[in-house]
Motif scaffolding. Structure first.
Motif, PDB file in Angstrom:
ATOM      1  N   ILE A 191       0.833  -1.204   0.000  1.00 20.84           N
ATOM      2  CA  ILE A 191       0.000   0.000   0.000  1.00 20.84           C
ATOM      3  C   ILE A 191       0.862   1.247   0.000  1.00 20.84           C
ATOM      4  O   ILE A 191       0.601   2.209  -0.741  1.00 20.84           O
ATOM      5  N   HIS A 192       1.921   1.230   0.786  1.00 18.64           N
ATOM      6  CA  HIS A 192       2.790   2.411   0.827  1.00 18.64           C
ATOM      7  C   HIS A 192       3.515   2.618  -0.492  1.00 18.64           C
ATOM      8  O   HIS A 192       3.692   3.757  -0.952  1.00 18.64           O
ATOM      9  N   SER A 193       3.927   1.539  -1.136  1.00 21.97           N
ATOM     10  CA  SER A 193       4.632   1.674  -2.428  1.00 21.97           C
ATOM     11  C   SER A 193       3.716   2.256  -3.503  1.00 21.97           C
ATOM     12  O   SER A 193       4.181   2.955  -4.407  1.00 21.97           O
ATOM     13  N   LYS A 194       2.422   2.012  -3.387  1.00 20.71           N
ATOM     14  CA  LYS A 194       1.469   2.504  -4.386  1.00 20.71           C
ATOM     15  C   LYS A 194       1.006   3.927  -4.112  1.00 20.71           C
ATOM     16  O   LYS A 194       0.731   4.700  -5.033  1.00 20.71           O
ATOM     17  N   PHE A 195       0.900   4.296  -2.841  1.00 22.61           N
ATOM     18  CA  PHE A 195       0.279   5.580  -2.515  1.00 22.61           C
ATOM     19  C   PHE A 195       1.151   6.494  -1.652  1.00 22.61           C
ATOM     20  O   PHE A 195       0.792   7.655  -1.447  1.00 22.61           O
ATOM     21  N   GLY A 196       2.261   5.986  -1.135  1.00 20.62           N
ATOM     22  CA  GLY A 196       3.130   6.819  -0.320  1.00 20.62           C
ATOM     23  C   GLY A 196       4.091   7.628  -1.162  1.00 20.62           C
ATOM     24  O   GLY A 196       4.279   7.364  -2.353  1.00 20.62           O
ATOM     25  N   SER A 197       4.708   8.620  -0.545  1.00 19.02           N
ATOM     26  CA  SER A 197       5.644   9.471  -1.280  1.00 19.02           C
ATOM     27  C   SER A 197       6.955   9.684  -0.546  1.00 19.02           C
ATOM     28  O   SER A 197       7.869  10.312  -1.066  1.00 19.02           O
ATOM     29  N   ARG A 198       7.073   9.122   0.655  1.00 21.10           N
ATOM     30  CA  ARG A 198       8.265   9.338   1.482  1.00 21.10           C
ATOM     31  C   ARG A 198       8.797   7.982   1.958  1.00 21.10           C
ATOM     32  O   ARG A 198       8.021   7.152   2.429  1.00 21.10           O
ATOM     33  N   PRO A 199      10.096   7.734   1.863  1.00 19.13           N
ATOM     34  CA  PRO A 199      10.648   6.454   2.351  1.00 19.13           C
ATOM     35  C   PRO A 199      10.410   6.279   3.846  1.00 19.13           C
ATOM     36  O   PRO A 199      10.514   7.237   4.617  1.00 19.13           O
ATOM     37  N   LEU A 200      10.080   5.071   4.253  1.00 20.62           N
ATOM     38  CA  LEU A 200       9.863   4.775   5.666  1.00 20.62           C
ATOM     39  C   LEU A 200      11.190   4.322   6.276  1.00 20.62           C
ATOM     40  O   LEU A 200      11.430   3.140   6.514  1.00 20.62           O
ATOM     41  N   LYS A 201      12.062   5.282   6.530  1.00 19.60           N
ATOM     42  CA  LYS A 201      13.412   4.975   6.986  1.00 19.60           C
ATOM     43  C   LYS A 201      13.462   4.562   8.455  1.00 19.60           C
ATOM     44  O   LYS A 201      14.285   3.739   8.851  1.00 19.60           O
ATOM     45  N   THR A 202      12.617   5.165   9.272  1.00 19.33           N
ATOM     46  CA  THR A 202      12.675   4.898  10.717  1.00 19.33           C
ATOM     47  C   THR A 202      11.377   4.302  11.253  1.00 19.33           C
ATOM     48  O   THR A 202      11.320   3.957  12.437  1.00 19.33           O
ATOM     49  N   PHE A 203      10.361   4.187  10.429  1.00 18.17           N
ATOM     50  CA  PHE A 203       9.073   3.664  10.899  1.00 18.17           C
ATOM     51  C   PHE A 203       9.269   2.238  11.426  1.00 18.17           C
ATOM     52  O   PHE A 203       9.843   1.393  10.744  1.00 18.17           O
ATOM     53  N   PRO A 204       8.792   1.949  12.646  1.00 14.10           N
ATOM     54  CA  PRO A 204       9.009   0.613  13.236  1.00 14.10           C
ATOM     55  C   PRO A 204       8.256  -0.469  12.478  1.00 14.10           C
ATOM     56  O   PRO A 204       7.063  -0.318  12.182  1.00 14.10           O
ATOM     57  N   MET A 205       8.953  -1.556  12.157  1.00 13.82           N
ATOM     58  CA  MET A 205       8.339  -2.652  11.413  1.00 13.82           C
ATOM     59  C   MET A 205       8.700  -3.993  12.034  1.00 13.82           C
ATOM     60  O   MET A 205       9.804  -4.179  12.544  1.00 13.82           O
ATOM     61  N   SER A 206       7.745  -4.923  11.948  1.00 11.43           N
ATOM     62  CA  SER A 206       8.000  -6.290  12.388  1.00 11.43           C
ATOM     63  C   SER A 206       6.971  -7.181  11.723  1.00 11.43           C
ATOM     64  O   SER A 206       5.767  -7.007  11.920  1.00 11.43           O
ATOM     65  N   ASP A 207       7.432  -8.125  10.928  1.00 11.23           N
ATOM     66  CA  ASP A 207       6.516  -9.040  10.263  1.00 11.23           C
ATOM     67  C   ASP A 207       5.895  -9.994  11.275  1.00 11.23           C
ATOM     68  O   ASP A 207       6.497 -10.311  12.311  1.00 11.23           O
ATOM     69  N   ILE A 208       4.692 -10.482  10.986  1.00 12.30           N
ATOM     70  CA  ILE A 208       3.988 -11.372  11.897  1.00 12.30           C
ATOM     71  C   ILE A 208       4.807 -12.612  12.240  1.00 12.30           C
ATOM     72  O   ILE A 208       4.813 -13.091  13.368  1.00 12.30           O
ATOM     73  N   PHE A 209       5.581 -13.127  11.271  1.00 11.06           N
ATOM     74  CA  PHE A 209       6.352 -14.333  11.530  1.00 11.06           C
ATOM     75  C   PHE A 209       7.614 -14.031  12.349  1.00 11.06           C
ATOM     76  O   PHE A 209       8.136 -14.915  13.020  1.00 11.06           O
ATOM     77  N   THR A 210       8.038 -12.758  12.316  1.00 10.26           N
ATOM     78  CA  THR A 210       9.176 -12.362  13.146  1.00 10.26           C
ATOM     79  C   THR A 210       8.801 -12.430  14.615  1.00 10.26           C
ATOM     80  O   THR A 210       9.500 -13.032  15.434  1.00 10.26           O
ATOM     81  N   TYR A 211       7.663 -11.807  14.967  1.00  5.77           N
ATOM     82  CA  TYR A 211       7.327 -11.791  16.389  1.00  5.77           C
ATOM     83  C   TYR A 211       6.591 -13.049  16.844  1.00  5.77           C
ATOM     84  O   TYR A 211       6.675 -13.431  18.011  1.00  5.77           O
ATOM     85  N   LYS A 212       5.898 -13.732  15.957  1.00  4.75           N
ATOM     86  CA  LYS A 212       5.203 -14.960  16.346  1.00  4.75           C
ATOM     87  C   LYS A 212       6.148 -16.158  16.443  1.00  4.75           C
ATOM     88  O   LYS A 212       5.950 -17.052  17.265  1.00  4.75           O
TER      89      LYS A 212
END
Length: 366
Positions: A191-212
């Motif tokens: 969704i961000h690649s299609k509609f965003g305009s700014r790189p998410l350089k610091t936005f916290p991310m964690s895939d479901i399989f990472t934390y599960k």
């Protein structure tokens, strides 16, 4: 619940599958009596032992809402734990939320760690979800919350996370059509690649399989939901918090966030026909905290008044740096769903089935 949940099934007696699941699957395995106390004693002993000599023995995420606030009270005053209180400021806190967090932290003499999400990145991702025309607009905020919490625990080797999730107010889960998995990083990035305009350089991310999987089985991080082990009556818990800490009551579940109030109380019902109060009230009906008649009266009324909606409309558009007219145009544009974007739904469903077989997931998720 009604057929705004497209997957709902009613039996010959008029009971839906949520009710049947509650009576057949959740209630027999939900112990707030002696068995619940045994689990509390066992977990508290483990947490204290592993945290001996450390400033904190567990991590507790707080939003300013009743579940996390009451959990903090229990953790300290009833269990004798030393939680580090963890809050994520994603830019949408209401004054009530800020006040309530301060009351709990100061009242219990706890230390608060706040992660502040880069607002420019948060705003860009939030606006991307509006433009994607999906109903799950709270995903950017929810993802930031859980990703920050889990990543922090992993980084600083905190083995235990106390979670405010509970059957008492959440035994009926919102269907995926209303609130798609905030942990699906593939969809967030698409969704961000299609509609965003700014790189998410610091936005916290964690895939479901990472934390599960990785955080749980490799890093050894355990998530515990103590509210499932004690009698938890929402109104009584709120009154205790008010009397003891000067905590402020808010209108409805999740409305401690001004954005969540707008999206759940106005955007979803008027644009998509989804009213999350149906799930919230259904949980309270099943756990005997509200009558069905009371719920029907409440659900017949808008979640909040027209004047406040207009104020929030102005506030949300201003925060996102768009005009009220642009926000209204987004509201009027054709709807889409999670199915219109890349996802890991197939693999998430497999994981959910495994967790259900193992007894770790008892609520209906679809």
């Amino acid at each position: 619940m009604d057929t705004s949940d497209q997957g709902i099934v009613f039996d010959q007696n008029g009971l839906c599958d949520y009710c049947n699941n509650f009576y057949n699957n959740i209630l027999p395995n939900w112990h707030t009596d002696r068995l619940g106390q045994i689990e509390i004693d066992k977990m508290v002993s483990k947490i204290k032992k592993d945290g001996k000599g450390r400033d904190y023995d567990c991590l507790l995420g707080i939003s300013g809402g009743v579940d996390s606030s009451y959990l903090a009270y229990l953790a300290v005053e009833k269990f004798g734990l030393k939680p580090l209180i963890f809050h994520v400021d994603a830019g949408w806190n209401s004054q009530q939320a800020v006040h309530n967090i301060e009351c709990i932290v100061e009242g219990l003499s706890l230390q608060l760690h706040t992660e502040v999400v880069n607002w420019q990145e948060m705003k860009d991702l939030q606006l991307a979800y509006f433009k994607a025309q999906v109903p799950h607009l709270d995903t950017p905020q929810d993802h930031a919350f859980f990703a920050s919490l889990y990543n922090f625990a992993a980084k600083f080797k905190i083995k235990y996370i106390l979670n405010g999730g509970n059957y008492s107010t959440e035994c009926v889960r919102e269907p995926i059509e209303w609130a798609y998995h905030a942990s699906d990083l593939i969809q967030l990035k698409d969704i961000h690649s299609k509609f965003g305009s700014r790189p998410l350089k610091t936005f916290p991310m964690s895939d479901i399989f990472t934390y599960k999987l990785y955080y749980r089985f490799i890093k050894g991080i355990q998530v515990w939901r103590p509210l499932n082990c004690v009698p938890y009556i929402k109104e009584e818990a709120m009154q205790l918090l008010i009397d003891k800490f000067g905590w402020q009551k808010y209108q409805h579940k999740h409305y401690e966030s001004r954005f969540t109030r707008f999206y759940e109380g106005y955007w979803q019902p008027t644009k998509f026909g989804y009213d999350k109060r149906r799930a919230h009230f259904s949980s309270l009906i099943l756990t005997k905290q509200m009558t069905r008649e009371e719920a029907l009266i409440k659900i017949s009324q808008p979640a909040y008044d027209a004047k406040t909606i207009a104020q929030d409309f102005q506030y949300i558009s201003s925060k996102l740096d768009i005009s009220v007219e642009d926000l209204q145009n987004l509201h009027n544009s054709p709807n889409k769903s999670w199915r219109d974007y890349k996802s890991r739904k197939f693999f998430i469903d497999i994981g959910t089935k495994v967790m259900r077989r193992l007894g770790h997931q008892r609520g209906i998720i679809r």
